[in-house]
Design a protein around this motif. Structure first.
Motif, short mmCIF file in Angstrom:
data_model
loop_
_atom_site.label_atom_id
_atom_site.label_comp_id
_atom_site.label_asym_id
_atom_site.label_seq_id
_atom_site.Cartn_x
_atom_site.Cartn_y
_atom_site.Cartn_z
N THR A 212 9.50 -22.41 15.80
CA THR A 212 8.51 -21.71 15.32
C THR A 212 8.50 -20.10 15.53
O THR A 212 8.98 -19.31 16.82
N GLU A 213 7.76 -19.45 14.47
CA GLU A 213 7.83 -18.46 14.44
C GLU A 213 6.64 -17.34 14.95
O GLU A 213 5.25 -17.75 14.46
N VAL A 214 6.80 -16.30 16.14
CA VAL A 214 5.65 -15.71 16.93
C VAL A 214 6.26 -14.18 16.00
O VAL A 214 6.95 -13.71 16.44
N CYS A 215 4.73 -13.53 15.62
CA CYS A 215 5.11 -12.67 14.64
C CYS A 215 3.66 -11.81 15.48
O CYS A 215 2.74 -11.92 14.15
N GLU A 216 3.27 -12.05 16.50
CA GLU A 216 2.03 -11.12 16.11
C GLU A 216 2.28 -9.96 17.67
O GLU A 216 3.40 -10.00 18.91
N ASP A 217 1.25 -9.14 18.05
CA ASP A 217 1.05 -8.11 18.93
C ASP A 217 2.70 -7.49 19.20
O ASP A 217 2.60 -6.72 20.16
N SER A 218 3.07 -7.19 18.01
CA SER A 218 4.19 -6.31 17.98
C SER A 218 5.61 -6.81 19.02
O SER A 218 6.23 -6.24 18.68
N GLU A 219 5.40 -8.13 18.59
CA GLU A 219 6.51 -9.33 19.06
C GLU A 219 6.92 -9.77 18.12
O GLU A 219 5.83 -10.47 17.11
N HIS A 220 8.22 -10.07 17.24
CA HIS A 220 7.78 -10.80 16.29
C HIS A 220 9.81 -12.02 17.66
O HIS A 220 10.58 -11.10 17.89
N TYR A 221 9.58 -12.76 17.36
CA TYR A 221 10.76 -13.40 18.18
C TYR A 221 10.55 -15.43 17.60
O TYR A 221 9.21 -15.59 16.69
N PHE A 222 11.70 -15.70 18.06
CA PHE A 222 11.31 -17.59 17.17
C PHE A 222 11.92 -18.59 18.49
O PHE A 222 12.76 -17.64 19.45
N VAL A 223 10.43 -19.16 18.42
CA VAL A 223 11.36 -20.56 19.82
C VAL A 223 11.84 -21.60 19.10
O VAL A 223 11.29 -22.08 18.14
N MET A 224 13.52 -21.72 19.45
CA MET A 224 14.56 -22.33 18.98
C MET A 224 14.16 -23.97 19.73
O MET A 224 14.35 -23.69 21.35
N GLU A 225 14.13 -25.21 19.25
CA GLU A 225 14.94 -26.38 19.71
C GLU A 225 15.78 -26.81 18.93
O GLU A 225 15.50 -27.07 18.36
N ALA A 226 17.01 -27.34 20.08
CA ALA A 226 18.21 -27.86 19.17
C ALA A 226 17.29 -29.31 19.24
O ALA A 226 17.25 -30.46 19.71
N GLY A 227 17.94 -30.15 18.41
CA GLY A 227 17.30 -31.73 18.41
C GLY A 227 18.71 -32.21 18.04
O GLY A 227 18.34 -33.60 17.99
N SER A 228 19.93 -31.88 17.58
CA SER A 228 21.14 -32.80 17.77
C SER A 228 22.77 -31.98 18.51
O SER A 228 22.38 -30.79 18.93
N ASP A 229 23.23 -32.66 18.46
CA ASP A 229 24.38 -32.43 19.39
C ASP A 229 25.11 -30.70 19.20
O ASP A 229 25.58 -29.89 19.83
N VAL A 230 24.40 -31.25 17.84
CA VAL A 230 25.46 -29.99 16.44
C VAL A 230 24.69 -29.04 16.26
O VAL A 230 25.21 -27.72 17.03
N GLY A 231 23.43 -29.01 16.29
CA GLY A 231 22.41 -27.97 16.16
C GLY A 231 22.14 -27.41 17.99
O GLY A 231 22.67 -25.72 17.99
N VAL A 232 23.01 -28.08 19.23
CA VAL A 232 23.28 -27.60 20.16
C VAL A 232 24.51 -26.64 20.49
O VAL A 232 24.40 -25.38 20.57
N LYS A 233 25.29 -26.73 19.51
CA LYS A 233 26.64 -26.34 19.61
C LYS A 233 26.35 -24.63 18.67
O LYS A 233 26.73 -23.78 18.65
N ILE A 234 25.65 -24.65 17.96
CA ILE A 234 25.33 -22.98 16.73
C ILE A 234 23.50 -22.60 18.19
O ILE A 234 24.42 -21.42 17.99
N LEU A 235 23.16 -23.38 18.50
CA LEU A 235 21.97 -23.09 19.16
C LEU A 235 22.93 -22.04 20.17
O LEU A 235 22.19 -21.10 20.24
N GLN A 236 23.12 -22.33 21.06
CA GLN A 236 24.47 -22.23 21.88
C GLN A 236 25.34 -20.40 21.99
O GLN A 236 24.84 -20.05 22.59
N LYS A 237 25.61 -20.23 20.78
CA LYS A 237 26.19 -19.38 20.25
C LYS A 237 25.69 -17.97 19.90
O LYS A 237 26.05 -16.38 19.95
#
Length: 374
Positions: free
Chosen positions: A186-211
């Motif tokens: 989920t992308e948040v881009c407001e009030d001078s903030e710009h970040y992404f709330v990310m959630e891993a939905g699989s073991d492969v996703g965990v491995k990528i997000l962990q890095k």
């Protein structure tokens, strides 16, 4: 600290490019949204710099326009004319090639790419799952689709600003993704903030997000992202009453509304071409002029084309109203009987890209109201 499936973390905008880099290192060809020909389309990407930063889309009946945003959101659009079926179920696929003496026979030669889809909306993720039912779970499995689907990595995006023709809330297909992804953001881009709330939905996703550099304890950021998604759920551009819809359409095969919509419909098949779930196709055999070789191709087709229902003696559905009725009734009713789900995910593409602005939510409502008025 090791991440777990279902855990949410925060990734700041400067680190987003690393998601691309880690996927490429794992051998994925990234496909995602980019601006081409004044529209946001899906294409192969090499960098996050190619994403539609700072662009939004305005959509309505027969209307699509890009406009600049006041921020630098990467996913501040909804959906364009492309869907992910362009890659999993391509418009033109060579099935095999042979020479005149049949001494050599070659099926589709190159192995399919190892795709990573970047920016899959909730409605589109449901559309992929629906096509899985069509191509993988019946008596006959589509081998090309299966090969591409097996190696697919999905980066899903929760919607925070629905478009003017969206009605995923009515179809219970969005705006938040629930399952079937490797990473959801989920992308948040407001009030001078710009970040992404990310959630891993699989073991492969965990491995990528962990890095990727991330923050694990971020309740305020996560709540802000959730709030944006909840707001999107309340701001849909369209609604479709689905209760009893299948039975309603089955009861109204002779409703005069079909003729009314036929008077506007151009049978151009735009709605089926942009639809993320439609799967009509035809097979063509092509022979070289010298007769030395022949090829078989599968190509997209549409139930709006009169020749599609042609059998010896003529077309089964020669009239415009019979073809529109076939499409809408199959999409919203008969699909339930065939595949256990609606064929519509509420993405609104068919409304946006219909040259005369026919709106299937209006047509379904008109049939419902005409029955009540009897």
């Amino acid at each position: 600290m090791t991440l777990k499936v279902g855990e949410k973390v925060v990734v700041q905008r400067p680190h987003f490019q690393q998601l691309f880099e880690k996927l490429v290192q794992q051998g994925y060809q990234i496909v995602g949204p980019t601006v081409q020909n004044k529209a946001i389309v899906y294409a192969e990407l090499d960098s996050s710099d190619e994403l539609p930063e700072g662009w939004a889309d305005e959509q309505n009946n027969a209307s699509y326009r890009l406009k600049k945003r006041e921020d630098e959101s990467l996913f501040g659009y909804v959906v364009g004319p492309h869907s992910w079926k362009n890659f999993l179920f391509p418009a033109n696929l060579q099935m095999w090639r042979t020479d005149a003496g049949l001494s050599s026979f070659q099926e589709s030669a190159e192995p399919p790419p190892k795709y990573a889809f970047m920016g899959v909306r909730a409605c589109e993720l449901h559309a992929i799952h629906i096509q899985d039912k069509v191509f993988l779970q019946g008596n006959y499995v589509d081998s090309d689709y299966r090969k591409k689907r097996e190696n697919l990595f999905i980066v899903a995006v929760n919607c925070t600003e629905p478009g003017g023709t969206c009605f995923c809330s009515s179809m219970r297909t969005g705006p938040q993704v629930e399952s079937g992804f490797d990473i959801a953001l989920t992308e948040v881009c407001e009030d001078s903030e710009h970040y992404f709330v990310m959630e891993a939905g699989s073991d492969v996703g965990v491995k990528i997000l962990q890095k990727i550099p991330h923050k694990t304890e971020a309740p305020a950021e996560i709540e802000k992202a959730s709030r944006l998604v909840r707001q999107a759920d309340e701001q849909m551009g369209r609604t479709l009453a689905t209760e009893g819809l299948k039975e309603l359409l089955y009861r109204n095969t002779e409703n005069p509304r079909w003729e009314e919509v036929a008077n506007r419909c151009l049978t151009c098949s735009n709605c089926t071409m942009v639809c993320p779930t439609c799967f009509c196709s035809r097979v063509e055999d092509v022979t070289e002029l010298d007769g030395a070789s022949a090829e078989r191709w599968r190509k997209w087709d549409s139930c709006f084309i009169v020749e599609y229902s042609y059998i010896k003696g003529g077309a089964v559905r020669p009239s415009v109203h019979s073809r529109y009725r076939q499409w809408l009734t199959h999409k919203l009713a008969a699909w339930h009987d065939q595949f256990g789900t609606s064929g519509c995910v509420g993405c609104g593409r068919c409304i946006t890209w219909c040259p005369v602005g026919i709106d299937l939510t209006e047509e379904a409502l008109a049939i419902r109201q005409s029955e009540l008025a009897r």
